[in-house]
Write an enzyme that holds these catalytic residues in place. Structure first.
Site, short mmCIF file in Angstrom:
data_model
loop_
_atom_site.label_atom_id
_atom_site.label_comp_id
_atom_site.label_asym_id
_atom_site.label_seq_id
_atom_site.Cartn_x
_atom_site.Cartn_y
_atom_site.Cartn_z
N SER A 1 0.83 -1.21 0.00
CA SER A 1 0.00 0.00 0.00
C SER A 1 0.86 1.26 0.00
O SER A 1 2.06 1.23 0.29
CB SER A 1 -0.90 0.03 1.23
OG SER A 1 -1.67 -1.14 1.31
N1 SAH Z 1 0.01 -4.67 3.99
C1 SAH Z 1 0.72 -5.40 2.95
C2 SAH Z 1 0.01 -5.40 1.64
C3 SAH Z 1 -1.11 -6.29 1.65
S1 SAH Z 1 -1.85 -6.63 0.09
C4 SAH Z 1 2.10 -4.85 2.78
O1 SAH Z 1 2.50 -3.99 3.57
O2 SAH Z 1 2.80 -5.31 1.87
C5 SAH Z 1 -3.09 -7.71 0.74
C6 SAH Z 1 -2.58 -9.07 1.12
O3 SAH Z 1 -3.70 -9.80 1.65
C7 SAH Z 1 -2.10 -9.88 -0.09
O4 SAH Z 1 -0.80 -10.33 0.16
C8 SAH Z 1 -3.09 -11.05 -0.16
O5 SAH Z 1 -2.50 -12.27 -0.59
C9 SAH Z 1 -3.55 -11.15 1.28
N2 SAH Z 1 -4.82 -11.83 1.49
C10 SAH Z 1 -5.96 -11.76 0.75
N3 SAH Z 1 -6.91 -12.55 1.29
C11 SAH Z 1 -6.35 -13.15 2.39
C12 SAH Z 1 -6.83 -14.08 3.38
N4 SAH Z 1 -8.06 -14.59 3.36
N5 SAH Z 1 -5.97 -14.46 4.36
C13 SAH Z 1 -4.71 -13.97 4.41
N6 SAH Z 1 -4.21 -13.09 3.51
C14 SAH Z 1 -5.02 -12.69 2.51
#
Ligand code: SAH
Length: 218
Positions: A66
């Site tokens: 993000s």
């Molecule tokens: N905050 C993170 C970015 C997250 S992007 C950073 O600093 O890099 C959102 C993430 O949520 C992705 O990696 C995706 O794979 C994960 N995600 C989506 N659905 C999920 C679930 N049900 N359980 C765990 N992770 C999940």
């Protein structure tokens, strides 16, 4: 003393912190966490030169890290004091996990994509952070073994608030979760007070979908 990892890109990181302040992120603990976290290690080498721009960047597997100012507002809304147990859903690159590690006592983070989690584990270790535990799985179930949590952050957008996450909130605990459509959501802050949950809408946001049994099922 700053580590060589910390010194690299130090000037760029300082400028990012000034930009965050100009954009209204004024919480000193949050700004300190940004100063301690080398974002360039959390992005692929191809976009490393943009690591300290205030923009979202690709991290592989169709996921994104993000925009720092979004993390900044998100983290300021949690008002952490350093004593909390925090759960993060969606480890991704591990960048926000590391910011949280500098703001709370213990951080638990769940990610569903194995290669992302493996890479995040390595980088978090290289940052010298040791108060983080990672789990591969469907984070819409939370992480029951270590519940309840003082704060829960969901880093992906959900059609509804996942019930297991409400169940795993401590008394007075806060849940930040983007809820809405696949493209756009509203960031909700939910506080547990006894048997009731106080809900506030913080801002319109755009997160990748939360894929799982209590999120988007396909
Ligand atoms: N905050 C993170 C970015 C997250 S992007 C950073 O600093 O890099 C959102 C993430 O949520 C992705 O990696 C995706 O794979 C994960 N995600 C989506 N659905 C999920 C679930 N049900 N359980 C765990 N992770 C999940």
């Amino acid at each position: 003393m700053e580590s060589p990892i910390g010194r690299q890109f130090g000037g760029a990181r300082r400028r990012l912190i000034e930009e965050l302040q100009a954009k209204g992120v004024n919480d000193l603990a949050v700004l300190r966490a940004f100063d301690l976290t080398p974002r360039h290690l959390f992005v692929p080498t191809g976009v490393q030169h943009r690591a300290y721009d205030d923009s979202a960047l690709p991290i592989g597997n169709a996921q994104t890290i993000s925009q720092p100012s979004v993390h900044g507002r998100y983290l300021a809304a949690l008002a952490l004091t350093g004593t909390e147990k925090v759960l993060e859903i969606g480890t991704g690159s591990g960048y926000q996990t590391t910011l949280l590690a500098h703001l709370a006592a213990q951080v638990f983070s769940v990610e569903r994509i194995a290669p992302l989690l493996d890479r995040a584990r390595e980088v978090i270790r290289d940052c010298g952070v040791s108060n983080v535990s990672l789990l591969l799985g469907d984070g819409t179930y939370g992480w029951k073994a270590f519940a309840p949590y003082d704060a829960i952050l969901v880093s992906a957008g959900s059609p509804d608030v996942p019930q297991p996450l409400l169940d795993q909130l401590a008394e007075g605990g806060r849940l930040l979760v983007p809820v809405g459509g696949r493209e756009e959501q509203s960031l909700l802050c939910i506080v547990k007070r006894g048997d009731t949950f106080e809900q506030t809408e913080l801002a319109p946001v755009r997160f990748v979908p939360l894929l799982g049994d209590h999120g988007w099922t396909q």
